[in-house]
Design a protein around this motif. Structure first.
Motif, short mmCIF file in Angstrom:
data_model
loop_
_atom_site.label_atom_id
_atom_site.label_comp_id
_atom_site.label_asym_id
_atom_site.label_seq_id
_atom_site.Cartn_x
_atom_site.Cartn_y
_atom_site.Cartn_z
N GLN A 10 75.21 -11.96 87.10
CA GLN A 10 75.44 -10.68 86.41
C GLN A 10 74.37 -10.46 85.34
O GLN A 10 73.82 -9.37 85.21
N ALA A 11 74.06 -11.51 84.58
CA ALA A 11 73.03 -11.41 83.54
C ALA A 11 71.66 -11.13 84.17
O ALA A 11 70.89 -10.31 83.65
N GLU A 12 71.37 -11.77 85.28
CA GLU A 12 70.10 -11.53 85.97
C GLU A 12 70.01 -10.09 86.47
O GLU A 12 68.95 -9.45 86.36
N ARG A 13 71.10 -9.56 87.00
CA ARG A 13 71.13 -8.16 87.44
C ARG A 13 70.91 -7.22 86.27
O ARG A 13 70.15 -6.26 86.37
N LEU A 14 71.57 -7.53 85.13
CA LEU A 14 71.43 -6.70 83.94
C LEU A 14 69.97 -6.67 83.48
O LEU A 14 69.41 -5.61 83.22
N HIS A 15 69.33 -7.84 83.41
CA HIS A 15 67.93 -7.90 82.98
C HIS A 15 67.02 -7.16 83.95
O HIS A 15 66.07 -6.49 83.53
N ALA A 16 67.29 -7.26 85.25
CA ALA A 16 66.49 -6.55 86.25
C ALA A 16 66.62 -5.04 86.07
O ALA A 16 65.64 -4.30 86.18
N VAL A 17 67.84 -4.58 85.80
CA VAL A 17 68.08 -3.15 85.58
C VAL A 17 67.32 -2.68 84.33
O VAL A 17 66.64 -1.66 84.35
N ILE A 18 67.44 -3.43 83.25
CA ILE A 18 66.75 -3.06 82.01
C ILE A 18 65.24 -3.03 82.21
O ILE A 18 64.56 -2.14 81.71
N ASP A 19 64.72 -3.99 82.97
CA ASP A 19 63.28 -4.04 83.22
C ASP A 19 62.76 -2.81 83.95
O ASP A 19 61.58 -2.49 83.86
N ARG A 20 63.62 -2.12 84.68
CA ARG A 20 63.20 -0.92 85.43
C ARG A 20 63.30 0.37 84.60
O ARG A 20 62.85 1.42 85.06
N LEU A 21 63.85 0.28 83.41
CA LEU A 21 63.96 1.47 82.54
C LEU A 21 62.58 1.79 81.96
O LEU A 21 61.73 0.92 81.85
N PRO A 22 62.39 3.05 81.56
CA PRO A 22 61.16 3.38 80.82
C PRO A 22 61.06 2.46 79.59
O PRO A 22 62.08 2.08 79.01
N PRO A 23 59.84 2.10 79.17
CA PRO A 23 59.66 1.08 78.12
C PRO A 23 60.47 1.30 76.83
O PRO A 23 61.12 0.37 76.36
N ASP A 24 60.44 2.50 76.26
CA ASP A 24 61.19 2.72 75.01
C ASP A 24 62.69 2.65 75.23
O ASP A 24 63.42 2.15 74.37
N ARG A 25 63.15 3.13 76.36
CA ARG A 25 64.58 3.07 76.66
C ARG A 25 65.00 1.60 76.83
O ARG A 25 66.05 1.19 76.33
N ALA A 26 64.17 0.82 77.51
CA ALA A 26 64.46 -0.61 77.68
C ALA A 26 64.48 -1.31 76.32
O ALA A 26 65.36 -2.13 76.05
N ARG A 27 63.52 -0.98 75.46
CA ARG A 27 63.46 -1.57 74.12
C ARG A 27 64.73 -1.24 73.33
O ARG A 27 65.29 -2.10 72.65
N ALA A 28 65.19 -0.01 73.44
CA ALA A 28 66.40 0.41 72.74
C ALA A 28 67.63 -0.34 73.25
O ALA A 28 68.47 -0.78 72.46
N VAL A 29 67.74 -0.49 74.57
CA VAL A 29 68.88 -1.22 75.14
C VAL A 29 68.84 -2.68 74.72
O VAL A 29 69.86 -3.24 74.32
N ARG A 30 67.67 -3.29 74.80
CA ARG A 30 67.56 -4.70 74.39
C ARG A 30 67.93 -4.86 72.91
O ARG A 30 68.61 -5.81 72.54
N GLY A 31 67.47 -3.93 72.08
CA GLY A 31 67.82 -3.98 70.66
C GLY A 31 69.31 -3.84 70.44
O GLY A 31 69.92 -4.59 69.67
N HIS A 32 69.91 -2.90 71.16
CA HIS A 32 71.36 -2.68 71.07
C HIS A 32 72.12 -3.94 71.48
O HIS A 32 73.04 -4.38 70.78
N LEU A 33 71.72 -4.54 72.60
CA LEU A 33 72.39 -5.74 73.08
C LEU A 33 72.18 -6.92 72.14
O LEU A 33 73.01 -7.83 72.08
N ALA A 34 71.08 -6.90 71.40
CA ALA A 34 70.80 -7.97 70.43
C ALA A 34 71.52 -7.74 69.11
O ALA A 34 71.44 -8.57 68.20
N GLY A 35 72.22 -6.60 69.00
CA GLY A 35 73.02 -6.34 67.81
C GLY A 35 72.35 -5.46 66.76
O GLY A 35 72.89 -5.30 65.67
#
Length: 73
Positions: A10-35
């Motif tokens: 599940q974590a691998e799928r999540l990271h693969a999905v995030i990697d396919r997002l536009p760069p700023d959107r991916a950065r925002a999601v990663r930041g959100h998930l990091a708290g």
């Protein structure tokens, strides 16, 4: 055990999905998930409040949709 394997997949799928997002959107999601909150992302990435909030909201919506899609047989 089996649950750990499922969680890792599940974590691998999540990271693969995030990697396919536009760069700023991916950065925002990663930041959100990091708290990070919107104010912290504003400072860190030099985004306006509206931009930070929208990138998080759209990114999370994209991730949820993609994860739901990948759950289909």
């Amino acid at each position: 055990g089996e649950r750990a394997v499922e969680q890792r997949q599940q974590a691998e799928r999540l990271h693969a999905v995030i990697d396919r997002l536009p760069p700023d959107r991916a950065r925002a999601v990663r930041g959100h998930l990091a708290g990070l909150d919107v104010a912290e992302m504003m400072d860190l990435y030099e985004w306006s409040y509206q931009r930070a909030r929208n990138l998080v909201a759209r990114g999370i919506a994209d991730v949820k949709a993609a994860m739901k899609e990948s759950d289909r047989p």
